[in-house]
Motif scaffolding. Structure first.
Motif, PDB file in Angstrom:
ATOM      1  N   ILE A 211       0.987  -1.269   0.080  1.00 60.16           N
ATOM      2  CA  ILE A 211       0.035   0.007   0.137  1.00 60.16           C
ATOM      3  C   ILE A 211       0.481   0.933   0.623  1.00 60.16           C
ATOM      4  N   LEU A 212       1.678   1.030   0.362  1.00 56.79           N
ATOM      5  CA  LEU A 212       3.103   1.944   0.556  1.00 56.79           C
ATOM      6  C   LEU A 212       4.353   2.183  -0.238  1.00 56.79           C
ATOM      7  N   SER A 213       4.436   1.551  -1.088  1.00 50.77           N
ATOM      8  CA  SER A 213       5.103   0.548  -1.819  1.00 50.77           C
ATOM      9  C   SER A 213       5.956   1.934  -3.080  1.00 50.77           C
ATOM     10  N   ASP A 214       4.947   3.027  -3.105  1.00 54.76           N
ATOM     11  CA  ASP A 214       5.037   4.395  -4.323  1.00 54.76           C
ATOM     12  C   ASP A 214       5.467   5.245  -3.211  1.00 54.76           C
ATOM     13  N   ASN A 215       5.603   5.520  -1.957  1.00 52.33           N
ATOM     14  CA  ASN A 215       6.426   6.380  -0.720  1.00 52.33           C
ATOM     15  C   ASN A 215       5.406   7.213  -0.943  1.00 52.33           C
ATOM     16  N   PRO A 216       4.567   7.965  -0.337  1.00 49.81           N
ATOM     17  CA  PRO A 216       2.985   8.063  -0.641  1.00 49.81           C
ATOM     18  C   PRO A 216       3.933   9.408   0.512  1.00 49.81           C
ATOM     19  N   LEU A 217       4.067   9.404   1.550  1.00 50.85           N
ATOM     20  CA  LEU A 217       5.359  10.560   2.582  1.00 50.85           C
ATOM     21  C   LEU A 217       5.887  11.169   1.320  1.00 50.85           C
ATOM     22  N   GLY A 218       7.442  10.578   0.763  1.00 47.27           N
ATOM     23  CA  GLY A 218       7.950  11.767  -0.518  1.00 47.27           C
ATOM     24  C   GLY A 218       9.358  11.233   0.808  1.00 47.27           C
TER      25      GLY A 218
END
Length: 233
Positions: A211-218
């Motif tokens: 779910i977090l693999s695209d690094n939503p926090l940057g």
């Protein structure tokens, strides 16, 4: 609070037919000596809802634990200088590709393990296989963050280690939030990530990482070291 994605990131993602929001939470620049439980609850208490998962970056936890070190204070031994030359450097992070971060890996993991990991990696790289160094060196080496120009000051000149007892920290945060949501301490970057500690069963860690693999926090100056994962009906 209106859910809004960080610049260049998607607010929602679809995983196995279920849609999820990943809502960033902005904070001040956290420094050593602050109480991680107080900081997280101050910013997250008004956002988290029953059924959410609150995810907290490992960096903010480690910083409050005093596990960040100015580069200038780290005296790297000759071995660290030598080994760091063979680390592949990327645009997303220095990893162990500088003497100071390699020195901290040697201190955290131990010289024998790092040398063994380097030896195996040298052989496997020759046959076209990657990733053996970090698999053998382990999460304490893999999770070391080196300074980059994109990092918020003063951490653009510091080395940050993996936090201690992430499972216990996650449990404390969950209790402080009234047990309404699970909590995960995560190490996420633009190449994917790992769940270092969580109140979720381990069976759910792989899906959480996806779910977090695209690094939503940057990776840069967003100042959003917290986020909420929420299922979309």
């Amino acid at each position: 609070m209106t859910a809004q994605a960080n610049e260049g990131k998607a607010l929602e993602v679809d995983i196995d037919g279920q849609r999820w929001q990943r809502i960033p939470i902005r904070t001040h620049v956290v420094v050593a000596g602050e109480d991680i439980i107080e900081v997280v609850t101050r910013y997250a208490a008004g956002v988290v809802q029953p059924g959410d998962v609150l995810f907290v970056t490992e960096k903010i936890v480690a910083i409050t634990q005093g596990r960040s070190y100015p580069v200038g204070d780290i005296e790297a031994r000759p071995l660290a200088h030598t080994l760091s030359k063979y680390v592949t450097k990327t645009s997303h992070g220095i990893g162990l590709g500088m003497p100071e971060t390699m020195e901290m890996a040697l201190r955290e993991v131990g010289t024998p393990r790092i040398l063994f990991a380097a030896a195996v990696a040298a052989v496997s790289k020759a046959i076209g296989r990657k990733g053996d160094f970090y698999r053998i060196a382990g999460p304490k080496a893999r999770g070391i963050d080196g300074p980059t120009h994109n990092t918020i000051p003063p951490y653009n000149t510091q080395v940050v280690l993996v936090p201690e007892n992430p499972d216990a920290v996650a449990a404390e945060i969950k209790t402080a939030l009234g047990d309404i949501a699970d909590v995960a301490i995560v190490d996420i970057n633009d190449f994917g990530g790992n769940i270092l500690g969580a109140t979720l069963p381990k069976a759910g860690h792989a899906r959480l990482a996806r779910i977090l693999s695209d690094n939503p926090l940057g990776q840069g100056h967003q100042s959003t070291p917290l986020g909420v994962i929420r299922p979309v009906d």
